[in-house]
Design a protein around this motif. Structure first.
Motif, PDB file in Angstrom:
ATOM      1  N   GLY A 137       0.852  -1.185   0.000  1.00  0.00           N
ATOM      2  CA  GLY A 137       0.000   0.000   0.000  1.00  0.00           C
ATOM      3  C   GLY A 137       0.881   1.225   0.000  1.00  0.00           C
ATOM      4  O   GLY A 137       2.109   1.132   0.031  1.00  0.00           O
ATOM      5  N   GLU A 138       0.280   2.400  -0.023  1.00  0.00           N
ATOM      6  CA  GLU A 138       1.075   3.631  -0.044  1.00  0.00           C
ATOM      7  C   GLU A 138       1.900   3.765   1.225  1.00  0.00           C
ATOM      8  O   GLU A 138       3.056   4.150   1.196  1.00  0.00           O
ATOM      9  CB  GLU A 138       0.169   4.846  -0.214  1.00  0.00           C
ATOM     10  CG  GLU A 138       0.937   6.153  -0.341  1.00  0.00           C
ATOM     11  CD  GLU A 138       0.037   7.331  -0.640  1.00  0.00           C
ATOM     12  OE1 GLU A 138       0.498   8.475  -0.492  1.00  0.00           O
ATOM     13  OE2 GLU A 138      -1.126   7.110  -1.025  1.00  0.00           O
ATOM     14  N   GLY A 139       1.299   3.435   2.352  1.00  0.00           N
ATOM     15  CA  GLY A 139       2.014   3.417   3.619  1.00  0.00           C
ATOM     16  C   GLY A 139       2.125   1.998   4.120  1.00  0.00           C
ATOM     17  O   GLY A 139       1.739   1.044   3.423  1.00  0.00           O
ATOM     18  N   PRO A 140       2.661   1.789   5.334  1.00  0.00           N
ATOM     19  CA  PRO A 140       2.744   0.439   5.876  1.00  0.00           C
ATOM     20  C   PRO A 140       1.376  -0.244   5.889  1.00  0.00           C
ATOM     21  O   PRO A 140       0.403   0.314   6.393  1.00  0.00           O
ATOM     22  CB  PRO A 140       3.275   0.673   7.291  1.00  0.00           C
ATOM     23  CG  PRO A 140       4.047   1.954   7.191  1.00  0.00           C
ATOM     24  CD  PRO A 140       3.274   2.799   6.225  1.00  0.00           C
ATOM     25  N   THR A 141       1.315  -1.425   5.306  1.00  0.00           N
ATOM     26  CA  THR A 141       0.070  -2.169   5.156  1.00  0.00           C
ATOM     27  C   THR A 141       0.327  -3.616   5.555  1.00  0.00           C
ATOM     28  O   THR A 141       1.265  -4.237   5.073  1.00  0.00           O
ATOM     29  CB  THR A 141      -0.422  -2.113   3.700  1.00  0.00           C
ATOM     30  OG1 THR A 141      -0.575  -0.742   3.307  1.00  0.00           O
ATOM     31  CG2 THR A 141      -1.746  -2.832   3.535  1.00  0.00           C
ATOM     32  N   GLU A 142      -0.525  -4.150   6.417  1.00  0.00           N
ATOM     33  CA  GLU A 142      -0.302  -5.499   6.926  1.00  0.00           C
ATOM     34  C   GLU A 142      -0.324  -6.544   5.803  1.00  0.00           C
ATOM     35  O   GLU A 142      -0.998  -6.388   4.796  1.00  0.00           O
ATOM     36  CB  GLU A 142      -1.353  -5.853   7.973  1.00  0.00           C
ATOM     37  CG  GLU A 142      -1.283  -5.026   9.253  1.00  0.00           C
ATOM     38  CD  GLU A 142      -0.031  -5.283  10.085  1.00  0.00           C
ATOM     39  OE1 GLU A 142       0.822  -6.102   9.684  1.00  0.00           O
ATOM     40  OE2 GLU A 142       0.096  -4.634  11.151  1.00  0.00           O
ATOM     41  N   GLY A 143       0.405  -7.612   6.027  1.00  0.00           N
ATOM     42  CA  GLY A 143       0.499  -8.711   5.079  1.00  0.00           C
ATOM     43  C   GLY A 143       1.828  -9.398   5.268  1.00  0.00           C
ATOM     44  O   GLY A 143       2.810  -8.783   5.697  1.00  0.00           O
ATOM     45  N   SER A 144       1.902 -10.683   4.957  1.00  0.00           N
ATOM     46  CA  SER A 144       3.136 -11.431   5.153  1.00  0.00           C
ATOM     47  C   SER A 144       4.215 -10.975   4.171  1.00  0.00           C
ATOM     48  O   SER A 144       3.957 -10.795   2.984  1.00  0.00           O
ATOM     49  CB  SER A 144       2.885 -12.923   4.957  1.00  0.00           C
ATOM     50  OG  SER A 144       4.105 -13.645   5.038  1.00  0.00           O
TER      51      SER A 144
END
Length: 293
Positions: A137-144
């Motif tokens: 994503g544009e900023g920190p985005t959760e996901g492995s």
């Protein structure tokens, strides 16, 4: 508040023999407008890099997607053969579109190509530190981040990469990453006004992991605050110098990479490392920030 030492003192990356001056240099602004294409003044770009080294800076942050390729080629022209103590940190995980867009490129093949491009354009056989920039994503985005980080770890095993960092990540991704590879630094958006990573910085400090804020001066739109301006006036400094000094005293594991294409501005940034922030000024500055998005 104790006055900072020259260039903010030094910091050794965990598990390495790399000791960095806390005041470094970010090369993003050496490319053209919007970090795309060649610079308006090529000779000025070369001059600011050489002056940074002359002033004692031994940490340059770059990426081959600046330009693309432009910034690394200028670094090679200006500084090769490189000083023995110079650490070059790059980042991978994105590519630039023909329109200048920033696009995710986190497949194993894309990451390997990015490392090879950095090596070729910098003229090096290995890269000191490679930050994996997560582009969910544009900023920190959760996901492995297991798949891309595992791919980068394989490039470390074959010697093209010495050490690994993470960029644009959440606290959970940092924890996941540390179970996959030895992480020496985290590079996220953080400054006096945007302080979502306060808890992360403190946690990393306990384990001696460096935190490197990008956009330490607010990004392409510099920080604007009446409180900041007031402190700067009281200290006979510029607001941006105060903002950098605040970061240096915020935590001992913070390393700075302010960027500029001007030698004069470079010297102003370096001078901020010697700026003394009294406790009252720090209290005023601390009240500016937001820990939200």
């Amino acid at each position: 508040m104790t006055k900072s030492t020259e260039l903010g003192g030094s910091f050794t990356l965990p598990g390495t023999d790399i000791t960095l001056k806390r005041m470094g240099y970010g090369a993003m602004q050496l490319a053209g407008p919007h970090v795309f294409g060649p610079p308006k003044d090529h000779d000025a770009a070369v001059a600011v890099l050489r002056e940074a080294i002359k002033q004692g800076i031994n940490h340059i942050d770059t990426s081959d997607f600046y330009g693309p390729h432009v910034t690394n080629q200028i670094i090679r022209e200006a500084l090769a053969p490189y000083p023995d103590d110079l650490t070059i940190v790059t980042k991978i995980g994105a590519v630039r579109g023909a329109d200048g867009s920033w696009n995710p490129a986190m497949s194993a093949e894309a990451l390997e190509q990015a490392v090879n491009d950095n090596l070729a354009n910098l003229g090096r056989d290995t890269i000191d530190v490679v930050n994996l920039r997560i582009m969910f994503g544009e900023g920190p985005t959760e996901g492995s981040i297991k798949e891309p980080l595992s791919a980068l770890a394989k490039l470390q095993q074959d010697g093209r990469v010495r050490h690994i960092g993470l960029s644009n990540v959440t606290a959970a991704q940092v924890d996941e990453g540390r179970n996959i590879a030895d992480i020496v630094c985290v590079q996220n958006l953080y400054n006096l006004a945007h302080r979502r990573d306060d808890a992360m910085i403190d946690a990393l400090a306990v384990d001696g992991i460096a935190y490197v804020p990008f956009f330490p001066l607010g990004g392409f739109s510099p920080l604007q605050s009446d409180a900041l301006s007031g402190v700067a006036t009281d200290l006979s400094a510029s607001p941006l110098q105060v903002a950098l000094a605040w970061l240096l005293q915020r935590a001992p594991n913070i390393l700075l990479i302010p960027g500029t294409s001007s030698v004069a501005h470079l010297k102003e940034n370096i001078a901020s490392a010697s700026l003394d922030l009294p406790e009252e000024a720090c209290m005023t500055l601390n009240a500016i920030g937001s820990t939200g998005d």
